[in-house]
Design an enzyme around this catalytic site. Structure first.
Site, PDB file in Angstrom:
ATOM      1  N   CYS A 161       0.867  -1.174   0.000  1.00 61.06           N
ATOM      2  CA  CYS A 161       0.000   0.000   0.000  1.00 61.06           C
ATOM      3  C   CYS A 161       0.910   1.232   0.000  1.00 61.06           C
ATOM      4  CB  CYS A 161      -0.888  -0.069   1.240  1.00 61.06           C
ATOM      5  SG  CYS A 161      -2.040   1.285   1.365  1.00 61.06           S
ATOM      6  N   CYS A 170     -11.169  13.968   4.688  1.00 58.63           N
ATOM      7  CA  CYS A 170     -12.319  13.089   4.921  1.00 58.63           C
ATOM      8  C   CYS A 170     -12.441  12.887   6.429  1.00 58.63           C
ATOM      9  CB  CYS A 170     -12.134  11.754   4.198  1.00 58.63           C
ATOM     10  SG  CYS A 170     -12.007  11.958   2.413  1.00 58.63           S
ATOM     11  N   CYS A 181      -6.375   0.659   6.947  1.00 56.80           N
ATOM     12  CA  CYS A 181      -6.884   1.745   6.098  1.00 56.80           C
ATOM     13  C   CYS A 181      -7.242   2.946   6.948  1.00 56.80           C
ATOM     14  CB  CYS A 181      -8.179   1.344   5.400  1.00 56.80           C
ATOM     15  SG  CYS A 181      -8.064  -0.044   4.343  1.00 56.80           S
TER      16      CYS A 181
HETATM   17  N1  SAH Z   1      -7.003   9.130  -0.921  1.00 57.99           N
HETATM   18  C1  SAH Z   1      -7.380   7.959  -1.604  1.00 57.99           C
HETATM   19  C2  SAH Z   1      -6.522   6.760  -1.284  1.00 57.99           C
HETATM   20  C3  SAH Z   1      -6.104   6.542   0.152  1.00 57.99           C
HETATM   21  S1  SAH Z   1      -7.297   6.056   1.332  1.00 57.99           S
HETATM   22  C4  SAH Z   1      -8.835   7.644  -1.313  1.00 57.99           C
HETATM   23  O1  SAH Z   1      -9.398   8.235  -0.405  1.00 57.99           O
HETATM   24  O2  SAH Z   1      -9.390   6.822  -2.026  1.00 57.99           O
HETATM   25  C5  SAH Z   1      -7.576   4.310   1.130  1.00 57.99           C
HETATM   26  C6  SAH Z   1      -8.987   3.893   1.606  1.00 57.99           C
HETATM   27  O3  SAH Z   1      -9.104   3.847   3.047  1.00 57.99           O
HETATM   28  C7  SAH Z   1     -10.053   4.855   1.133  1.00 57.99           C
HETATM   29  O4  SAH Z   1     -11.166   4.181   0.640  1.00 57.99           O
HETATM   30  C8  SAH Z   1     -10.368   5.573   2.413  1.00 57.99           C
HETATM   31  O5  SAH Z   1     -11.587   6.212   2.330  1.00 57.99           O
HETATM   32  C9  SAH Z   1     -10.323   4.474   3.418  1.00 57.99           C
HETATM   33  N2  SAH Z   1     -10.267   4.949   4.801  1.00 57.99           N
HETATM   34  C10 SAH Z   1      -9.863   6.154   5.247  1.00 57.99           C
HETATM   35  N3  SAH Z   1      -9.977   6.235   6.599  1.00 57.99           N
HETATM   36  C11 SAH Z   1     -10.463   5.052   7.014  1.00 57.99           C
HETATM   37  C12 SAH Z   1     -10.754   4.504   8.306  1.00 57.99           C
HETATM   38  N4  SAH Z   1     -10.555   5.199   9.407  1.00 57.99           N
HETATM   39  N5  SAH Z   1     -11.230   3.243   8.369  1.00 57.99           N
HETATM   40  C13 SAH Z   1     -11.400   2.508   7.233  1.00 57.99           C
HETATM   41  N6  SAH Z   1     -11.109   2.963   5.994  1.00 57.99           N
HETATM   42  C14 SAH Z   1     -10.659   4.219   5.874  1.00 57.99           C
HETATM   43 FE1  SF4 Z   2      -9.795  11.285   2.189  1.00 61.65          FE
HETATM   44 FE2  SF4 Z   2      -8.171   9.490   1.038  1.00 61.65          FE
HETATM   45 FE3  SF4 Z   2      -7.247  11.903   1.781  1.00 61.65          FE
HETATM   46 FE4  SF4 Z   2      -7.885  10.125   3.643  1.00 61.65          FE
HETATM   47  S1  SF4 Z   2      -6.247   9.928   2.148  1.00 61.65           S
HETATM   48  S2  SF4 Z   2      -8.419  12.328   3.638  1.00 61.65           S
HETATM   49  S3  SF4 Z   2      -9.627   9.100   2.696  1.00 61.65           S
HETATM   50  S4  SF4 Z   2      -8.792  11.500   0.202  1.00 61.65           S
END
Ligand code: SAH
Ligand code: SF4
Length: 400
Positions: free
Chosen positions: A127, A138, A370
């Site tokens: 990853c 987010c 994640c």
């Molecule tokens: N920024 C990109 C890729 C990195 S995040 C994106 O957001 O797609 C990889 C995945 O982990 C994304 O689907 C994200 O929303 C998810 N993710 C983020 N925080 C999380 C959490 N606390 N628990 C589970 N999944 C999470």
């Molecule tokens: Fe959102 Fe992906 Fe950035 Fe986390 S890494 S803040 S899930 S866009």
């Protein structure tokens, strides 16, 4: 439209920072850039040398020009004077009880990002991070709370793959070595820290290097890029990178998605799904993955599941859904849905003929799951943040 707390990425590509020793790092140059750099340095037979060095660096994992046996001694010396192969520095390496590994990397400017390896019975997935931090905030994501954000360079992205190969001992020692057969690192997901489509050029060039057949040689079918929904870059991602696409959907109504994925205020669900339907290369054999983090009483009702099915059908998407149990982090505002709720949600989607497996959390004990990634790069002083803000023109972003 400028969203509060959201700074647009700076579209100007940043030049690689000069190394203190004046040498140029090889890892991160595309093939043609490498040949051009060798020619400019007066390396004899630059194009041929570039092919040889490429093979040593990306196929054999060599870090020292002196080990490149088919290159003449004086050329090796010239290369060593002007170039360096380079790896990011690993400051912490952790192994989870479930075998997941996490590396904290420190780059030349002292900033840090994390990279995670997740072994499974039939595959091993790296990853990879694309940015230090993330501008997108987010609400459920630890990385989004980092104040400092900058794009990783091509070399810093490729370097994560190189050091994983180092750590796993997966470089062949010579032509007859069958380490290639039993390699653990088989897949790459751009799902670490950062939004890869906000660092498009560097992610594209880095994945180009990772996919180069005479180097690292990973197939595009084994690489997945995850985006939170940067709609204007999705078609180019399909055309210029061509890897599998994952989309962080996480909610099916404007109200909830606006809250948990603020980028939704700019690119709404319909626009996003239309871009998915148009994604080059998506078909039933190569489906788009929709990631859906399970948040208790937020996005996990039966009605949400049914709406998800409706949307996927409406846009005729070749789709699978990954249900991700929410991984908590210190100070997070949400709770994970109950196992029963997740199972019920999954059933509804499955019954509609759409695959919706529940992802097993991996590496939670070392904060490698994640959304748990966050480096200490934010613990930087105010003066430094201001200095970085002043560098925005050059392609850096600092969020105060
Ligand atoms: N920024 C990109 C890729 C990195 S995040 C994106 O957001 O797609 C990889 C995945 O982990 C994304 O689907 C994200 O929303 C998810 N993710 C983020 N925080 C999380 C959490 N606390 N628990 C589970 N999944 C999470
Ligand atoms: Fe959102 Fe992906 Fe950035 Fe986390 S890494 S803040 S899930 S866009």
């Amino acid at each position: 439209m400028q969203l509060p707390g959201l700074i647009d990425p700076v579209p100007v590509p940043r030049d690689l920072p000069a190394r203190a020793d004046g040498r140029t790092a090889v890892v991160g140059l595309t093939r043609s850039q490498l040949a051009a750099a060798f020619a400019a340095a007066g390396v004899p037979g630059a194009k041929m040398r570039a092919s040889q060095v490429w093979h040593w660096v990306y196929h054999r994992g060599a870090t020292d020009f002196a080990a490149m046996a088919n290159i003449a001694r004086d050329t090796q010396a010239l290369l060593a004077e002007r170039f360096v192969v380079g790896r990011p520095e690993v400051t912490t390496a952790q192994v989870s009880g479930d075998g997941t590994r996490k590396w904290l990397l420190r780059f030349a400017d002292g900033e840090e990002a994390e990279c995670v390896f997740i072994p499974d019975a039939d595959r091993g997935t790296l990853c990879v991070s694309s940015q230090v931090g993330c501008t997108l905030n987010c609400r459920f994501c630890h990385t989004g709370t980092m104040k400092l954000v900058r794009n990783l360079t091509v070399g810093e992205i490729v370097g994560q793959v190189m050091l994983a190969r180092d750590a796993l001992g997966e470089w062949p020692s010579g032509p007859g070595d069958n380490v290639l057969e039993g390699r653990q690192l088989t897949n790459i997901v751009m799902m670490g820290m950062g939004e890869p489509l906000y660092n498009f050029d560097n992610v594209r060039d880095a994945l180009g290097i990772v996919m180069d057949a005479s180097g690292l040689g990973l197939s595009k079918r084994r690489i997945t890029l995850s985006t939170s929904g940067v709609v204007p870059m999705m078609a180019r991602a399909g055309e210029e990178i061509g890897v599998n696409l994952a989309v962080s959907l996480h909610a099916v109504t404007k109200e909830i998605r606006d809250e948990i994925v603020p980028l939704n205020k700019r690119y709404g669900i319909d626009e996003l799904l239309a871009a998915c339907a148009a994604y080059p290369g998506a078909n039933n054999a190569r489906r788009i993955t929709f990631e859906y983090v399970m948040l208790k009483d937020k996005n996990d009702s039966d009605a949400d599941a049914r709406e998800l099915v409706r949307l996927i059908r409406h846009y005729r998407l070749p789709a699978k859904v990954n249900l991700i149990p929410f991984n908590p982090w210190p100070g997070s505002a949400y709770e994970c849905s109950t196992p029963d709720r997740i199972a019920r949600f999954s059933d509804i989607v499955f019954q509609a003929g759409i695959s919706a497996p529940v992802r097993r959390p991996r590496g939670r004990d070392i904060m490698a799951a994640c959304g748990q990634l966050k480096s200490a790069s934010e613990k930087i002083g105010r003066a430094e943040l201001d200095r970085r803000a002043a560098e925005k023109e050059a392609g850096w972003t600092a969020v105060a």
